[in-house]
Design an enzyme around this catalytic site. Structure first.
Site, short mmCIF file in Angstrom:
data_model
loop_
_atom_site.label_atom_id
_atom_site.label_comp_id
_atom_site.label_asym_id
_atom_site.label_seq_id
_atom_site.Cartn_x
_atom_site.Cartn_y
_atom_site.Cartn_z
N HIS A 190 -3.94 -20.50 1.48
CA HIS A 190 -2.74 -19.85 1.97
C HIS A 190 -3.07 -18.54 2.66
CE1 HIS A 190 -2.79 -16.93 -1.33
NE2 HIS A 190 -2.65 -17.88 -2.26
N CYS A 210 -5.79 -19.33 -6.19
CA CYS A 210 -5.74 -20.02 -4.91
C CYS A 210 -6.82 -19.47 -3.97
CB CYS A 210 -4.36 -19.90 -4.29
SG CYS A 210 -3.06 -20.74 -5.23
#
Length: 249
Positions: A159, A167
């Site tokens: 992202h 992440c």
């Protein structure tokens, strides 16, 4: 005995697409994504340069096949491409991993802040992410479920931004370009974009430096998949056996 053989075969779960796969173009996917403002903005910024990048590397955009590889040590995310089922992958881009969390080693439970390690696929496109744009991974996979606790966690993404609790952030600018590449590959028919995540380059020297780590056996299990790509620049076929071990074919 036949029933046992069938059960054993069912436990051997394929993670990576076969090396040669007939792909069906899906231009409607691009159009669906372009309904979202952030995707339209990303295309406005990057569509022309992405197509130029692909053509410089001998890849027709309508035949694009992608592969993503990430390393915690060195904090890099590599994006490789080729024409579908045609020869070797070539390195297209390297993005800086703009933030990390946890330590070296696999993710095993929700809330451990670990970035997973292993062999995954992009299985979700999020055009309206809290972190600008995001591409979801199929964590936990079969190997993770075999070794993790009752709640292995989930929602692991590539992202934007530079913050993370497990992440892979590559900044808003980075994710805009990667998102366009991924949408183009999906529109070209690639339904499973492989993402391999490693703690470090899986060389004998790097493993020897960490011989005392409790993760050594797990890391040794990643080596054959890493080395297959290093040697051939083609994706390995990876499955998981009943013990939760990766098997490279």
């Amino acid at each position: 005995m036949r029933l046992l053989a069938l059960l054993a075969a069912a436990l051997l779960l394929t993670l990576c697409a076969p090396a040669s796969t007939a792909l069906s173009p899906d231009p409607a996917f691009r159009q669906q994504q372009l309904r979202f403002e952030r995707v339209r903005a990303a295309y406005h910024l990057h569509q022309t340069s992405v197509h130029q990048l692909l053509r410089r590397n001998g890849i027709r955009p309508e035949r694009l096949e992608l592969f993503v590889r990430a390393f915690k040590v060195g904090r890099r995310v590599e994006v490789w491409g080729r024409e579908q089922n045609a020869g070797q992958f070539v390195l297209l881009r390297t993005y800086r991993l703009a933030g990390t969390s946890g330590t070296l080693g696999p993710k095993r439970r929700s809330g451990d802040r670990q970035i997973p390690e292993g062999f995954y696929h992009i299985d979700r496109f999020n055009p309206d992410s809290e972190y600008h744009l995001s591409l979801g991974l199929d964590y936990p996979n079969a190997a993770d479920r075999r070794h993790a606790g009752p709640d292995p966690g989930g929602d692991i993404f590539l992202h934007g931004s530079d913050v993370t609790i497990g992440c892979l952030p590559i900044t808003d600018a980075g994710i805009r370009e990667l998102y366009v590449l991924a949408v183009e590959a999906r529109a070209a028919g690639q339904t499973a974009i492989a993402v391999h995540i490693f703690p470090f380059d899986m060389t004998a020297e790097n493993l020897a430096r960490r011989v005392g780590s409790p993760h050594l056996a797990f890391w040794q299990n990643l080596v054959s998949g890493y080395q297959h790509f290093e040697d051939s620049h083609q994706l390995p076929q990876v499955s998981v056996n009943e013990q939760g071990t990766y098997v490279v074919h």
